[in-house]
Design an enzyme around this catalytic site. Structure first.
Site, PDB file in Angstrom:
ATOM      1  CE  LYS A  37      37.396  11.829 -80.099  1.00  0.00           C
ATOM      2  NZ  LYS A  37      38.023  10.998 -81.103  1.00  0.00           N
ATOM      3  CD  GLU A  41      35.417  12.805-100.741  1.00  0.00           C
ATOM      4  OE1 GLU A  41      35.569  14.045-100.747  1.00  0.00           O
ATOM      5  OE2 GLU A  41      36.215  12.009-100.216  1.00  0.00           O
ATOM      6  CB  THR A  93      40.335  12.715-102.127  1.00  0.00           C
ATOM      7  OG1 THR A  93      40.911  11.408-102.063  1.00  0.00           O
ATOM      8  CG2 THR A  93      38.834  12.585-102.271  1.00  0.00           C
ATOM      9  CD1 TRP A 115      35.656  15.050 -78.209  1.00  0.00           C
ATOM     10  CD2 TRP A 115      34.512  15.424 -80.091  1.00  0.00           C
ATOM     11  NE1 TRP A 115      35.276  13.836 -78.718  1.00  0.00           N
ATOM     12  CE2 TRP A 115      34.569  14.032 -79.870  1.00  0.00           C
ATOM     13  CE3 TRP A 115      33.853  15.898 -81.221  1.00  0.00           C
ATOM     14  CZ2 TRP A 115      33.987  13.104 -80.735  1.00  0.00           C
ATOM     15  CZ3 TRP A 115      33.263  14.987 -82.085  1.00  0.00           C
ATOM     16  CH2 TRP A 115      33.341  13.595 -81.838  1.00  0.00           C
TER      17      TRP A 115
END
Ligand code: ADP
Length: 576
Positions: A441, A334, A189, A446
């Site tokens: 937030k 992944e 990654t 959100w």
């Protein structure tokens, strides 16, 4: 208790060598065309590719590489890189593709962590190799992927010549039978936070992923396609195209290192490319070229866009102005990487056009092989109503179980937490709203930074936009929009904020806009919001002023020195 009855079919392991062997035998004359580092256009066939991959396998074995050892690549998309994909994994070694755009210290860390035995590199990375070699003492050899005539002459590191190594072999080689659970490829990654982590795929996961990727409702690759992967082979195996193309018999076109709009366009036209795949940034370059050159595609039919959110404005331009189908896709290293693609069912395609578009702007539907769910802070499943935001978890045969050389499992109850925050609607369409660390937030609710950015990007004067959280004494966090203007165009803070009217919920409209010359990106071209948040940590939103708990007065642009590019945000300068 009765004994289970076992089926009576051949137990043939799913190995990556079977992909290139299939292409060589059944699509032997199909072409692979590459723009080479040497400057010319190279063409050969799948049959040639397998022969040379076998010679590479023989050469590596002669150099002492054993099954399970890692052999790294530092290379652009090209036929020799494809040979490296198969000439390593095909005999049981592990092909470790390295992203050359990472900083040299990160690359050295990766090479040492992976314990790479040999590194195959394109000559355009000669300087980088010289910088790396002293820090990678366990590498037994550096192999320049070219012929003797083009060997880099000024390198300090002793290097081997790829073509000379291949010339010494006869290609009389059978791919060995290997266990499908053996490792095939290793991808790290990009390590936006902390050191990069390795995802070690198996032969089985690679082959299953290639099958999944080729399906009609995934990439829909076929032997009638001429496919040009713009997504680099060092970025999650170019999303599986180097495996899916031989599996389906699609013609492959590799662009080499020239990824500007003009070079891509010319190659696509010359090779009658029907299909492509890449991140939004490259398509921006291509669309700009088309506009400036007043050019049109004559063969391109569709393109996959993913890696970061495809702005709806880009999807509209491709489809409405150029007649190219956009397939928005989501995945991650992944996950090999494909997870979802935005293709409609028959029923969905009967709905009004605007509704279809809305669905296709999302990241799409899960592929067979990937299961997904969204969970709340308490770990409980959230409803698929298109409204509830939650942490996205996935599982499946091409999702990682653990990271390479890390003991602790990242899984939660058998699911991999992606670190993305998303909604899933009644149609099963995923909508990524943020990385969990990027979510804003506001007053306990959100705000999706991606949605806020997409509105800004649709403004004609905006070249790029990032929405980040800024601390706020009343709401905890409020959105700040950081914008790069399009060259020669202007827009004011007020006009840009007014542009949001009616496009998002009122409380999602940013509280402030900061104009900058450029935005920081990761080595895979994604916005580096962590860096931006650090830079704007002390930014005072006008809406905070006068509220108790706001100790500061707003800083003006000059005080923030917005014109200075951030240090360490450019791509690795030694690459080119
Ligand atoms: P890296 O992790 O090395 O940066 P990856 O390609 O593995 O590179 O990045 C995966 C992440 O990229 C996903 O978890 C997600 O946050 C983001 N991403 C990928 N595709 C999309 C998309 N279509 N829309 C929004 N975000 C995306």
């Amino acid at each position: 208790m009765t004994m289970p009855l076992y089926g009576q079919m051949m137990d043939v392991p799913l190995t990556v060598s079977s992909l290139i062997a299939h292409a060589a035998r059944h699509f032997g004359d199909t072409e692979i065309v590459s723009r080479r580092i040497e400057g010319d256009l190279h063409r050969y066939t799948y049959r040639d590719c397998e022969r040379r991959a076998k010679r590479l396998a023989q050469a590596l074995i002669a150099l002492g590489v054993e099954s399970g050892e890692r052999v790294a690549t530092l290379a652009w998309n090209g036929y020799r890189h494809l040979e490296a994909y198969y000439g390593t994994a095909g005999f049981g070694a592990v092909c470790h593709t390295i992203n050359p755009r990472l900083f040299p210290e990160q690359i050295a860390y990766i090479v040492n962590h992976a314990d790479d035995s040999f590194v195959l590199f394109d000559t355009s990375f000669a300087t980088l190799v010289d910088a790396l070699a002293p820090h990678c003492p366990k590498v037994r050899g550096w192999i320049a992927m070219t012929g003797e005539a083009h060997m880099p002459l000024t390198m300090q590191t002793p290097v081997l010549c790829y073509e000379t190594l291949l010339d010494a072999q006869d290609g009389d080689f059978e791919w060995p039978a290997i266990d499908e659970r053996q490792a095939s490829y290793l991808c790290y990654t990009s390590g936006t936070t902390g050191n990069p982590k390795g995802a070690l795929y198996t032969h089985r996961s690679t082959v299953l992923h290639a099958m999944g990727a080729s399906m009609p409702d995934a990439m829909c690759l076929s032997a009638r396609d001429s496919v040009l992967p713009v997504v680099p082979m060092f970025h999650v195996n170019a999303w599986g195209i180097p495996h899916a193309a031989p599996l389906t018999g699609a013609k492959l076109v590799f662009p080499g290192k020239d990824l500007d709009g003009k070079s891509l366009y010319e190659l696509m036209e010359a090779e009658r490319v029907t299909y492509s795949a890449g991140v939004p940034t490259v398509w921006l370059g291509l669309l700009n070229h088309l506009r400036d050159a007043k050019a049109r595609f004559t063969s391109l039919e569709r393109t996959v866009i993913g890696g970061s959110a495809c702005p709806p404005a880009m999807l509209r331009t491709f489809e409405d102005e150029y007649g190219i189908e956009v397939i928005h896709a989501w995945g991650m290293t992944e996950m090999s990487p494909l997870g979802t693609l935005a293709k409609l069912t028959w029923e969905q395609s009967q709905r009004p056009k605007a509704e279809q578009r809305k669905l296709r702007e999302k990241q799409g539907h899960a592929l067979y092989g990937v299961d997904m769910k969204i969970v709340g802070d308490d770990g409980r499943d959230l409803p698929w109503d298109g409204v509830a935001f939650g942490d996205l978890h996935v599982r499946g045969p091409w999702v990682i179980d653990r990271y390479f050389r890390k003991d602790e499992s990242p899984l939660i109850d058998g699911w991999f937490p992606t670190g993305d925050v998303a909604t899933i609607d009644r149609d099963g369409f995923l909508n990524i709203t943020d990385r969990s660390k990027d979510v804003i937030k506001s007053g306990g609710e959100w705000i999706s930074s991606i949605d806020v950015e997409n509105v800004a990007i649709a403004h004609p004067a905006v070249a790029e936009a990032a929405c980040i959280a800024c601390s706020h004494p009343k709401w905890t966090e409020r959105p700040l929009l950081v914008v790069v203007k399009r060259a020669g165009m202007d827009v004011s803070r007020e006009a840009l904020l007014a542009f949001y009217d009616g496009k998002v919920a009122k409380w999602w409209i940013p509280d402030d806009v900061a104009f900058v010359d450029e935005l920081p990106h990761t080595a895979t071209g994604k916005l580096q919001k962590l860096k931006l948040r650090e830079r704007f940590r002390d930014h005072v939103l006008p809406s905070s002023v006068g509220i108790e708990g706001c100790p500061l007065t707003p800083l003006d642009d000059a005080a923030l020195d917005l014109s200075t590019p951030l240090a360490g945000t450019r791509e690795n300068p030694s690459v080119q």
